[in-house]
Design a protein around this motif. Structure first.
Motif, mmCIF file in Angstrom:
data_model
loop_
_atom_site.group_PDB
_atom_site.id
_atom_site.type_symbol
_atom_site.label_atom_id
_atom_site.label_comp_id
_atom_site.label_asym_id
_atom_site.label_seq_id
_atom_site.Cartn_x
_atom_site.Cartn_y
_atom_site.Cartn_z
ATOM 1 N N CYS A 147 -2.270 10.538 4.897
ATOM 2 C CA CYS A 147 -1.867 9.876 3.647
ATOM 3 C C CYS A 147 -3.070 9.366 2.867
ATOM 4 C CB CYS A 147 -0.925 8.708 3.950
ATOM 5 S SG CYS A 147 0.798 9.165 4.099
ATOM 6 N N GLN A 148 -3.947 8.678 3.547
ATOM 7 C CA GLN A 148 -5.107 8.115 2.860
ATOM 8 C C GLN A 148 -5.991 9.212 2.290
ATOM 9 O OE1 GLN A 148 -5.510 5.170 1.967
ATOM 10 N NE2 GLN A 148 -4.459 3.797 3.356
ATOM 11 N N SER A 176 -3.945 8.647 8.423
ATOM 12 C CA SER A 176 -5.171 9.352 8.027
ATOM 13 C C SER A 176 -4.873 10.413 6.974
ATOM 14 C CB SER A 176 -5.821 9.999 9.248
ATOM 15 O OG SER A 176 -6.208 9.033 10.204
ATOM 16 N N GLY A 232 -4.530 8.455 -1.068
ATOM 17 C CA GLY A 232 -5.191 7.177 -1.290
ATOM 18 C C GLY A 232 -4.282 5.980 -1.101
ATOM 19 N N CYS A 233 -3.198 6.181 -0.375
ATOM 20 C CA CYS A 233 -2.237 5.108 -0.092
ATOM 21 C C CYS A 233 -1.466 5.494 1.168
ATOM 22 C CB CYS A 233 -1.281 4.903 -1.275
ATOM 23 S SG CYS A 233 -0.186 6.329 -1.568
ATOM 24 N N LEU A 234 -0.385 4.766 1.459
ATOM 25 C CA LEU A 234 0.406 5.035 2.656
ATOM 26 C C LEU A 234 1.618 5.920 2.394
ATOM 27 C CD1 LEU A 234 0.302 1.472 4.269
ATOM 28 C CD2 LEU A 234 -1.028 3.485 4.919
ATOM 29 N N GLY A 242 0.785 -1.238 0.000
ATOM 30 C CA GLY A 242 0.000 0.000 0.000
ATOM 31 C C GLY A 242 0.813 1.283 0.000
#
Length: 239
Positions: free
Chosen positions: A66-67, A64, A71-73, A41
């Motif tokens: 990053c997402q 939080s 939309g990823c880590l 991810g």
């Protein structure tokens, strides 16, 4: 690297220098991350797409962030020094660089509770078993299991200033938000990046008021160990 060799390496080579080395020795891996998301991810492609770099200091709501933005880590817990190697001097200079910091006393409680619950990885779980399970309380851990060398044994305890400085020890990011003002700082960043998104709380642990975990002696231990974080980011025990 074998366990004992890794231990010696960690004691001899300063943390910042190790981050420089990581950037060079894993160059192929990071180049691939700039092209696509990996099986775990992580991806640096959004950083190039948005021309920004998020420096994710552990236990500062980074997952939080990053997402929400990427939309990823992202790149995980890499430092400004490592990113400068990965992206090169010119891109690093031109990209918008940001990070979040947190009250050191609060962050330490959060890291302790997180690891005691098993963390996110098998490595977290193994570290907790080896180093934390010998202490019967947070107070005992602070008073007898935390030293200036111990805080570099696991990334969750590493001082926050280490993540945001250059080789000369000077802060090398454009924006530092605060965990304590996460939502308002997040809105500032969303506007700056031109991203329409919402912040969701991910990997959030309910632990109560961090001040209740300390007495005067243990609070003073943290004050000494994290003195540069406290001075640089303007924190105090109650704020």
């Amino acid at each position: 690297m074998q366990g004992w060799l890794k231990e010696v390496y960690g004691k001899i080579i300063p943390f910042g220098v190790r981050q420089d080395i990581k950037g060079y020795t894993r160059r192929r891996q990071y180049k691939a991350l700039r092209q696509q998301i990996n099986s775990d991810g992580y991806s640096l492609k959004p950083y190039d797409d948005l021309q920004c770099i998020f420096i994710h200091i552990p236990k500062t709501a980074g997952i939080s962030v990053c997402q929400a933005f990427f939309g990823c880590l992202g790149g995980g817990h890499l430092t400004a020094r490592t990113y400068q190697v990965i992206f090169g001097t010119e891109s690093y200079k031109n990209y918008f660089k940001f990070a979040f910091v947190r009250n050191p006393w609060d962050r330490l409680v959060s890291a302790y509770v997180f690891l005691k619950k098993g963390g996110l990885t098998e490595q977290d779980k193994a570290w907790a078993r080896e180093y934390l399970d010998k202490f019967d309380s947070f107070q005992n851990f602070i008073m007898h299991g935390l030293t200036s060398s111990d805080i570099y044994r696991v990334l969750h305890f590493i001082p926050q200033w280490e993540y945001v400085v250059d080789k000369n020890g000077k802060v090398d990011v454009d924006f530092i938000g605060r965990f304590e003002t996460l939502e308002s700082d997040f809105e500032i960043l969303a506007e700056r990046l031109g991203v329409a998104t919402n912040l969701l709380k991910i990997n959030h642990s309910l632990k109560g008021d961090y001040r209740s975990y300390y007495n005067d002696a243990s609070a003073e231990v943290v004050a000494k160990l994290y003195s540069r974080d406290i001075e640089l980011f303007g924190y105090s025990f109650g704020h």
